[in-house]
Write an enzyme that holds these catalytic residues in place. Structure first.
Site, mmCIF file in Angstrom:
data_model
loop_
_atom_site.group_PDB
_atom_site.id
_atom_site.type_symbol
_atom_site.label_atom_id
_atom_site.label_comp_id
_atom_site.label_asym_id
_atom_site.label_seq_id
_atom_site.Cartn_x
_atom_site.Cartn_y
_atom_site.Cartn_z
ATOM 1 N N HIS A 161 -1.585 12.433 2.205
ATOM 2 C CA HIS A 161 -0.704 11.574 1.422
ATOM 3 C C HIS A 161 0.165 12.387 0.462
ATOM 4 C CE1 HIS A 161 -2.874 7.448 2.023
ATOM 5 N NE2 HIS A 161 -1.949 7.682 2.928
ATOM 6 N N ASP A 163 1.044 12.049 -2.606
ATOM 7 C CA ASP A 163 0.558 12.329 -3.960
ATOM 8 C C ASP A 163 -0.586 13.341 -3.972
ATOM 9 O OD1 ASP A 163 -0.992 10.368 -2.691
ATOM 10 O OD2 ASP A 163 -1.778 9.616 -4.583
ATOM 11 N N HIS A 256 -10.666 6.619 3.949
ATOM 12 C CA HIS A 256 -9.307 6.617 3.396
ATOM 13 C C HIS A 256 -8.243 6.688 4.486
ATOM 14 C CE1 HIS A 256 -6.482 6.633 0.169
ATOM 15 N NE2 HIS A 256 -5.956 7.778 0.554
ATOM 16 N N ASP A 277 -9.438 11.020 -2.388
ATOM 17 C CA ASP A 277 -9.422 9.560 -2.231
ATOM 18 C C ASP A 277 -10.447 9.212 -1.160
ATOM 19 O OD1 ASP A 277 -7.404 9.602 -4.040
ATOM 20 O OD2 ASP A 277 -5.822 8.960 -2.672
ATOM 21 N N HIS A 499 -9.605 2.653 -0.928
ATOM 22 C CA HIS A 499 -10.227 3.258 -2.100
ATOM 23 C C HIS A 499 -11.499 2.486 -2.423
ATOM 24 C CE1 HIS A 499 -6.796 5.850 -3.266
ATOM 25 N NE2 HIS A 499 -6.048 4.867 -2.778
#
EC number: 3.1.27.-
Length: 870
Positions: A161, A163, A256, A277, A499
């Site tokens: 991801h 982020d 995730h 995550d 999550h």
């Protein structure tokens, strides 16, 4: 414990230990002495802290390290977690390298640009390297200027991801980072396409300005940076462990998204689990996050939803399909903004299945608007083997070769050619609605109240997705900030974000059982609530060994936790074989004694049972506890070469060094030249006074040579002028050799000024085995005086017997053939002086007698003696 010699003669050749106080002079030691007290019980190992310890790097070798081992099994000794204390930006009792340091460059008290630094024992690891989706330019990066990235040894990426991975090309190609990067195979397979799409969509990949400036208009990294970084990335399999320069890390399933993993990291005995995550709920294609088999000392956990509770997945799917069905029924359109990978595939699986079950919807188009997802769908088809059982079984079936070969889903290659006519469902990227297809469709459909946008993921603060949750009446155009668009489109939030909620997070923390928890990846308010909830949950443990402490540091705030790791040594090679033989003998004696005890208890119990049966009573007694049978204390001293590399300590004999460490060895020999004004016989007398026996190996007209305790050689060159020209040689292989050489040199230097030398040299002496002396007030010869007491076997046995007599008094009875018995009450111990063995059913009495005999052997033996003693 008593040393077991091979023969009677060998038994009395065992020299007693050399004590430092017996040497007249000691040199500074160039070697580190470490004493480890190691004890193994049947349940766990309890190890005391070394009296002296030091971390040695780069395979430094320390000679003559002494380990006092109380129990050793399977060639090595393990330990439990290290003890620890902690401070926040304060000085503590630990050295700097014993402090675990956590420094958040991003993702602390926020969601986005996750990037954390952990440091311990001079090893540095970076965890993730993301960008903030709500920010642009350099502002979206973690605070890289707050930490020297060149110190980082390893960078671990948890998943693909944005982020968590989007700043990786910048770190690898445009910073002074020189470490290694690791991620799973699936993450790397998607990383390349994701980063290229990210550059294109966010317009940060424009050509550099001519002057090379770094303003907002210049690119942060290019496609070339992405490709070069891609080639340097290394991969790791799930459940595989890698070790790089003393850092061990293992990847575990995190749920995730495809390829997401947790990292279990070990550095110098400290264990850290980084969750990234993670999701504890199995979805339609991924495993739930695993619980590692080992318990970490520190857990670095996400806190995205804080104390929030998520609805059951079945209920979420029902709500999603209900809203979509209702919107289509009234002629509306449904927009599902998603991340290109992960959440999108999950929603497509749900929609494809729902469409197959509802014929009235099969004439309504479901579109997937993401070129990136189409490219990466091949990755999903390739990595079905690491997905859950349902997907793997579906993949293996003959009816449907691949679950991602959708029947009712179509892709949109070009939005300009999209025929927006009638009801439809569009799954589009990006999920935060900042730009791209999802933003264009939002602005196009926003004025129509029949339409619906369903937010299915976590919405980061500052993004359009987060703004929509406030249900504004107007929204701003992405292409023209001065233009606003009326918002009548319906808004629903049905979170399929993979999550953990509070219950799942709390249960996971309970299962892994860390003593310290560091919360990351969460906004300040929910993270603060989660911290309070966890502290409240573990309040009853406060002040105990099971206390759990929770931290929620901010970005650029350093957290320091002191850990004093214990030194654990593996005994290898021939040294281990020697110790195992000794330990086997001790264990056999221990088990034999315990079996005798159990037999006695069994006989007593049988007698008691017979009495109870006669009296009509039932047996309520418990069986003997067998768990104590294997408890053992040996007191065995083991000497060898201690090799330290990457926090691993190995104890070896010198001859095994090359085989086990690939290290080459060199012999360092020291020489000391000195001159004294005395004859050889006087020098020999002084040395014998100290050491008892010296071995003269050469005595001719040119040269005289002797060896002291097989360690120090003394040479005398008789060809040189008056006096003795002496050379003292020894090999610098251990502390004892240096100390013994210092003692010999000190004795030689003191001969000239010694009062004994003056007295002896003023009389007629025969410096042979005996010394002839006279009374002070007479010239008559009195009697010969030996340098030491008699050291023959018979004399030493007599002195050992006297020592036992002093200890046990009338309980000791001497027997023929140099044997004795000691009877205390009903307990009898048989003593064999020749073999130095004790037989006794009572372990307590046996240990006591053996200790007395061992001490007697030490006291009656000189430092050195003639191997031909009678």
């Amino acid at each position: 414990m008593c040393i077991q010699p091979d023969s009677l003669e060998d038994a009395y050749k065992i020299p007693r230990p050399v004590h430092r106080e017996e040497f007249t002079q000691l040199s500074p030691s160039f070697f580190q002495t470490a004493t480890f007290q190691l004890e193994k019980t049947n349940e766990k190992n309890n190890i005391e802290e070394p009296k002296k310890n030091k971390a040695f790097l780069n395979s430094k070798i320390i000679y003559k390290d002494l380990f006092e081992i109380r129990k050793l099994s399977n060639n090595f000794v393990n330990t439990s977690h290290p003890t620890c204390t902690e401070t926040m930006n304060e000085q503590n009792e630990f050295s700097d390298e014993e402090n675990f340091k956590f420094f958040g460059l991003g993702g602390c008290n926020e969601v986005g640009r996750s990037c954390h630094i952990i440091e311990y024992k001079n090893k540095v690891i970076m965890l993730d390297s993301g960008m903030h989706p709500a920010l642009s330019g350099h502002a979206s990066f973690p605070y890289f200027d707050e930490y020297d990235i060149s110190k980082v040894d390893i960078l671990l990426i948890s998943h693909f991801h944005v982020d968590h991975s989007a700043s990786l090309p910048y770190v690898m190609q445009q910073s002074n980072f020189r470490g290694k990067v690791f991620m799973t195979h699936a993450t790397k397979a998607i990383y390349r396409w994701l980063m290229q799409d990210f550059v294109r969509v966010t317009s940060i990949g424009n050509s550099r300005s001519e002057d090379g400036g770094g303003g907002e208009g210049s690119n942060l990294y290019t496609d070339d940076d992405i490709m070069k970084s891609f080639d340097r990335i290394e991969t790791i399999d799930y459940h595989s462990t890698m070790e790089i320069d003393g850092i061990r890390f293992t990847a575990y399933h995190a749920g995730h998204v495809l390829g997401a993993c947790m990292y279990f990291i070990e550095i110098g005995g400290l264990k850290v689990l980084f969750t990234g995550d993670y999701s504890r709920e199995e979805n339609r294609h991924l495993h739930a996050a695993e619980v590692p088999p080992l318990k970490p000392d520190i857990l670095i956990s996400e806190s995205t939803f804080g104390t929030g509770t998520l609805e059951p997945r079945i209920e979420l799917e029902r709500k999603l399909t209900t809203h979509i069905h209702a919107t289509i029924a009234k002629g509306g359109r449904v927009l599902l903004p998603v991340f290109a990978l992960g959440n999108a595939q999950e929603l497509l699986l749900i929609l494809d299945e729902y469409w197959s079950q509802n014929e009235d919807l099969q004439n309504v188009n479901v579109f997937y608007a993401s070129n990136l997802a189409k490219k990466c769908m091949a990755v999903y088809e390739t990595y079905t083997g690491i997905m859950n059982d349902k997907i793997r079984l579906s993949s293996a079936s003959s009816e449907k070769s691949n679950p991602f070969d959708f029947k009712y889903i179509k892709s949109i290659k070009d939005l300009s050619k999209f025929q927006d006519m009638g009801p439809s469902v569009v799954v589009a990227t990006p999920g935060m609605l900042q730009a791209g297809v999802s933003r264009q469709l939002l602005e196009k459909w926003a004025p129509d109240g029949k339409n619906l946008v369903i937010l299915t993921g976590y919405s980061v603060e500052g993004t359009m997705a987060k703004e929509l949750l406030k249900e504004p009446t107007m929204i701003q155009s992405a292409t023209n900030p001065d233009m606003t668009i009326p918002r009548r489109i319906g808004i629903e939030e049905i979170s399929f974000a993979a999550h953990v909620d509070f219950q799942q997070n709390s249960e996971f923390i309970e299962k892994v059982s860390p003593s310290k928890v560091i919360l990351v990846h969460g906004d300040s308010v929910p993270m603060g609530r989660l911290k309070s909830a966890l502290l409240s949950k573990y309040a009853s443990r406060k002040g105990t060994d099971q206390e759990v402490k929770v931290y929620n540091p901010k970005n650029c705030e350093e957290l320091i936790i002191g850990f004093k790791g214990l030194k654990i040594a593996k005994v290898l090679g021939s040294l281990a074989e020697e110790q195992l033989q000794v330990l086997k003998k001790i264990i056999q004696d221990e088990v034999s004694a315990e079996n005798s005890k159990i037999t006695e208890l069994t006989e007593e119990k049988e007698e008691a049972d017979e009495i109870k049966e006669d009296n009509g009573e039932t047996d309520t007694t418990q069986k003997p506890n067998e768990s104590s049978i294997n408890v053992l204390k040996t007191g065995q001293v083991v000497s060898g070469v201690l090799v330290s590399k990457d926090f691993n300590l190995n104890l070896l004999q010198l001859q095994d060094l090359h085989e086990f460490t690939q290290l080459s060895t060199s012999i360092v020999k020291s020489k000391m030249h000195l001159k004294i004004n005395a004859d050889i016989s006087l020098m020999v007398w002084h040395l014998e006074q100290m050491f008892g026996y010296i071995n003269v190996i050469n005595d001719d007209d040119e040269e005289w040579e002797c060896v002291i305790m097989d360690v120090v050689d003394v040479f005398i060159d008789r060809s040189k002028g008056p006096g003795l020209f002496i050379t003292v040689e020894w090999i610098n292989d251990n502390l004892m050799a240096d100390s013994l050489a210092d003692s010999v040199i000190a004795i030689l230097y003191s001969i000239d000024s010694s009062p004994a030398s003056v007295k002896l040299s003023s009389q007629n002496h025969n410096h042979g085995d005996n010394h002839i002396v006279k009374k002070e007030d007479s010239m008559e010869i009195d009697r010969p005086v030996e340098a030491h007491a008699k050291t023959d076997i018979k004399s030493r046995i007599e002195r050992i017997a006297l020592l036992l007599k002093a200890q046990f008094g009338d309980s000791l009875k001497e027997l023929p053939e140099e044997k004795a018995i000691i009877q205390i009450g009903k307990t009898v111990a048989n003593v064999d002086y020749k073999r130095l063995e004790v037989e006794c059913s009572s372990k307590v009495l046996k240990d006591r007698v053996e200790n007395v005999i061992k001490r007697g052997c030490q006291l009656t033996a000189p430092l050195s003696q003639n191997p031909k003693i009678a």
